[in-house]
Design an enzyme around this catalytic site. Structure first.
Site, PDB file in Angstrom:
ATOM      1  CD  GLU A 179      30.960  32.983  49.717  1.00 42.45           C
ATOM      2  OE1 GLU A 179      29.764  33.264  49.829  1.00 42.45           O
ATOM      3  OE2 GLU A 179      31.463  31.963  50.260  1.00 42.45           O
ATOM      4  CG  LEU A 290      52.206  25.368  57.001  1.00 39.81           C
ATOM      5  CD1 LEU A 290      52.614  24.579  58.228  1.00 39.81           C
ATOM      6  CD2 LEU A 290      53.093  26.624  56.882  1.00 39.81           C
ATOM      7  CB  ALA A 292      57.189  25.002  49.794  1.00 41.53           C
ATOM      8  N   GLY A 293      55.813  26.088  47.139  1.00 42.90           N
ATOM      9  CA  GLY A 293      55.638  25.960  45.696  1.00 42.90           C
ATOM     10  C   GLY A 293      55.863  27.280  44.992  1.00 42.90           C
ATOM     11  CB  CYS A 300      40.553  36.011  46.142  1.00 41.65           C
ATOM     12  SG  CYS A 300      38.874  35.866  45.552  1.00 41.65           S
TER      13      CYS A 300
HETATM   14  P1  NAD Z   1      33.363  37.439  38.479  1.00 40.57           P
HETATM   15  O1  NAD Z   1      34.163  38.406  37.728  1.00 40.57           O
HETATM   16  O2  NAD Z   1      33.520  35.981  38.215  1.00 40.57           O
HETATM   17  O3  NAD Z   1      31.809  37.778  38.294  1.00 40.57           O
HETATM   18  C1  NAD Z   1      31.268  39.056  38.355  1.00 40.57           C
HETATM   19  C2  NAD Z   1      29.975  39.057  37.557  1.00 40.57           C
HETATM   20  O4  NAD Z   1      29.336  40.315  37.725  1.00 40.57           O
HETATM   21  C3  NAD Z   1      30.164  38.871  36.056  1.00 40.57           C
HETATM   22  O5  NAD Z   1      29.327  37.833  35.602  1.00 40.57           O
HETATM   23  C4  NAD Z   1      29.740  40.221  35.455  1.00 40.57           C
HETATM   24  O6  NAD Z   1      29.157  40.090  34.180  1.00 40.57           O
HETATM   25  C5  NAD Z   1      28.742  40.693  36.489  1.00 40.57           C
HETATM   26  N1  NAD Z   1      28.505  42.139  36.492  1.00 40.57           N
HETATM   27  C6  NAD Z   1      29.389  43.158  36.433  1.00 40.57           C
HETATM   28  N2  NAD Z   1      28.760  44.347  36.459  1.00 40.57           N
HETATM   29  C7  NAD Z   1      27.435  44.077  36.551  1.00 40.57           C
HETATM   30  C8  NAD Z   1      26.271  44.887  36.623  1.00 40.57           C
HETATM   31  N3  NAD Z   1      26.340  46.216  36.616  1.00 40.57           N
HETATM   32  N4  NAD Z   1      25.076  44.273  36.713  1.00 40.57           N
HETATM   33  C9  NAD Z   1      24.983  42.932  36.718  1.00 40.57           C
HETATM   34  N5  NAD Z   1      26.055  42.109  36.661  1.00 40.57           N
HETATM   35  C10 NAD Z   1      27.267  42.685  36.573  1.00 40.57           C
HETATM   36  O7  NAD Z   1      33.620  37.741  40.012  1.00 40.57           O
HETATM   37  P2  NAD Z   1      33.735  36.705  41.238  1.00 40.57           P
HETATM   38  O8  NAD Z   1      34.994  35.934  41.156  1.00 40.57           O
HETATM   39  O9  NAD Z   1      32.438  35.996  41.391  1.00 40.57           O
HETATM   40  O10 NAD Z   1      33.902  37.738  42.440  1.00 40.57           O
HETATM   41  C11 NAD Z   1      32.834  38.559  42.876  1.00 40.57           C
HETATM   42  C12 NAD Z   1      33.238  39.200  44.189  1.00 40.57           C
HETATM   43  O11 NAD Z   1      33.394  38.199  45.194  1.00 40.57           O
HETATM   44  C13 NAD Z   1      34.570  39.945  44.124  1.00 40.57           C
HETATM   45  O12 NAD Z   1      34.497  41.066  44.941  1.00 40.57           O
HETATM   46  C14 NAD Z   1      35.550  38.949  44.703  1.00 40.57           C
HETATM   47  O13 NAD Z   1      36.658  39.560  45.306  1.00 40.57           O
HETATM   48  C15 NAD Z   1      34.700  38.258  45.752  1.00 40.57           C
HETATM   49  N6  NAD Z   1      35.123  36.891  46.072  1.00 40.57           N
HETATM   50  C16 NAD Z   1      35.514  36.050  45.074  1.00 40.57           C
HETATM   51  C17 NAD Z   1      35.883  34.746  45.383  1.00 40.57           C
HETATM   52  C18 NAD Z   1      36.342  33.797  44.306  1.00 40.57           C
HETATM   53  O14 NAD Z   1      36.873  32.742  44.653  1.00 40.57           O
HETATM   54  N7  NAD Z   1      36.162  34.111  43.021  1.00 40.57           N
HETATM   55  C19 NAD Z   1      35.846  34.307  46.713  1.00 40.57           C
HETATM   56  C20 NAD Z   1      35.420  35.184  47.704  1.00 40.57           C
HETATM   57  C21 NAD Z   1      35.063  36.482  47.368  1.00 40.57           C
END
Ligand code: NAD
Length: 471
Positions: A179, A290, A292-293, A300
């Site tokens: 994602e 680009l 700065a800050g 992530c």
């Molecule tokens: P988050 O912590 O906001 O959400 C995770 C959810 O999973 C929570 O609601 C939690 O209750 C649930 N969960 C945990 N264990 C569970 C289980 N056993 N069964 C059911 N639900 C369960 O996480 P996020 O920010 O949405 O990130 C999710 C993934 O996507 C991560 O790997 C992250 O690196 C990736 N990602 C995040 C973003 C971002 O901007 N947040 C962007 C790209 C990729």
């Protein structure tokens, strides 16, 4: 199509809601009962522009449901998304225990129908095959526990009975579909991605994923319908997993690069904003990322760069450039404290007000936000820290904020401050009446940690303005 999304955080909930909006039948599973209750009532547990609206319309259209029951989700979905968190461990590795629990859980509930299991979570390279193994483990554990009482006395005939109730091997494929959405514009990004990456060795799974994403690929939700189709990168599992890490590592490194240039600009009297404009117009470089800050943060970049460094290490390679990007960033987060010391000298006994807390605007996410390091360092130096954030001040979230007084508006924030620090570039900060704030402060100083405000406007309002790399 029938979809199940497991984990309803920033990624899972947005994915589920957008796919339901696109006409698919979606069940979202989360093990957090409070969250599920809230979502069932049509409310979003996270702040993300446009998200509540599409959740509500999908509920009305009966295209989305929320549950804590994984078995119901697995039974429903032809396509099962794993979208749980993968935070960093203290070692820098990715903590994959939530993915593991879900993968085993899926295996335990497979019902004989062919499924596509999609890794949406950012997972270490090699996780596609690992998830396959865990799903099979979960499946076999259930099969054995179902079979045990019969097998004990019946031998071969007992085994035959079990084989009849559950196939020997479940039919499924694993796809890596990383994602790239950005918090703050997650719904827009989901409907308007720059590309969709699909990693799998199964042509059948890839075809189903392309069918699932067809409305998005064909730009049905893009304002500009003349745009070409969204590019789909079809590749193997490991390359798809690496694409996610490499993209985040590149963006983080680009920000660390411009921050390093800013620090040199500060010393030689150049203006990094002009420099960034000058280099960004080169099409080989590009103007984005680009600015700065005070550096990168959020849920992530820090964890993904650390995880990639760790993976490289596991395979005998020292990722020197990535380590340098992290090191520049650690220093950059506290650059505003250095600048406060240059202007105010002793910080003990002074009061500093932070404009913004979240790691970027339009989100309520405080995970690994630079603000937390700034608060910690200022508190350590004996400074009283106050803050105002358009979302955090409203929501009452106080996790990690025990050392800061959270104010409800910019005027209360400025009252009695020796300096303000702009931490997050929220658009509404441009409309603040800074002349009024200046009258409320002990000394009207502002450190613009994002080079976001207009120096002339601030100086006219009576402030001493200090930017990053443009002194
Ligand atoms: P988050 O912590 O906001 O959400 C995770 C959810 O999973 C929570 O609601 C939690 O209750 C649930 N969960 C945990 N264990 C569970 C289980 N056993 N069964 C059911 N639900 C369960 O996480 P996020 O920010 O949405 O990130 C999710 C993934 O996507 C991560 O790997 C992250 O690196 C990736 N990602 C995040 C973003 C971002 O901007 N947040 C962007 C790209 C990729």
């Amino acid at each position: 199509m029938r979809v199940c999304v497991i984990g309803t955080g920033y990624v899972g909930l947005v994915t589920g809601a957008c796919l339901a909006h696109a006409g698919h039948h979606v069940i979202c599973v989360d093990n957090n009962e409070e969250k599920v209750k809230l979502m069932k009532s049509g409310r979003s547990p996270i702040f993300e522009p446009g998200l509540s609206e599409i959740i509500q319309s999908a509920i009305q259209a009966e295209l989305i449901e929320f549950t804590t029951d994984l078995s119901a989700g697995v039974a429903h979905g032809q396509i099962l998304f794993i979208a749980v968190g993968t935070p960093a461990l203290a070692t820098g590795e990715s903590d994959t225990r939530y993915v593991e629990a879900v993968a085993r859980g899926i295996g335990a509930h497979l019902n004989g129908e062919y499924k596509v299991i999609v890794n949406k979570s950012t997972v270490p390279i090699g996780s596609g095959d690992w998830v396959r193994m865990l799903v099979l483990d979960g499946y076999m554990e259930r099969k054995v526990s179902t079979a045990t009482p019969v097998l004990a006395g019946a031998g071969v005939s007992g085994e035959a009975k079990t084989v009849l109730s559950l196939p020997k091997e479940p039919e499924f494929d694993v796809v890596s579909n990383p994602e790239f959405l950005r918090e703050g514009s997650a719904v827009y990004d989901t409907f308007n991605p720059d590309r969709i990456v699909l990693g799998s060795n199964s042509p059948k799974a890839i075809t189903l994923m392309q069918e699932l994403y067809a409305p998005i690929i064909e730009r049905q939700y893009s304002e500009d319908k003349s745009l070409p189709q969204v590019p789909v990168v079809v590749t193997d599992l490991s390359s798809a997993e690496m694409i996610k890490y490499a993209a985040n590592a590149f963006l983080a490194t680009k920000i660390s690069f411009v921050n390093e240039i800013a620090n040199i600009c500060d010393r030689v009297g150049a203006d990094v904003t002009e420099v960034a404009k000058g280099i960004g117009l080169d099409s080989r470089i590009g103007s984005k990322f680009l600015q700065a800050g005070i550096g990168w943060g959020g849920s992530c970049f820090p964890k993904d760069v650390s995880a990639l460094i760790h993976t490289a290490d596991d395979y005998g390679y020292e990722a020197q450039l990535l380590k340098a990007a992290v090191s520049v960033n650690q220093h950059q987060r506290l650059i505003v404290v250095e600048k406060l010391q240059q202007v105010l000298k002793i910080l003990k006994g002074k009061t500093v007000g932070l404009l913004g807390l979240t790691f970027k605007p339009d989100t309520d996410d405080l995970r690994d936000a630079p603000a937390l390091n700034i608060i910690e360092q200022l508190s350590r130096l004996g400074t009283r820290v106050k803050a105002f954030d358009p979302i955090v001040s409203q929501t009452g979230m106080r996790h990690g904020l025990s050392d800061v007084i959270v104010e409800t508006d910019p005027e209360r924030l400025a009252d009695g401050c020796d300096a303000l620090v702009l931490v997050t570039d929220w658009q509404q900060f441009l409309n603040i009446d800074f002349a009024k704030l200046a009258t409320l402060m002990h000394s009207p100083v502002i450190i613009d940690g994002r080079n976001f405000l207009d120096r002339k406007v601030l100086e006219q309002a009576g402030f001493r303005y200090v930017g990053i790399g443009k002194s």
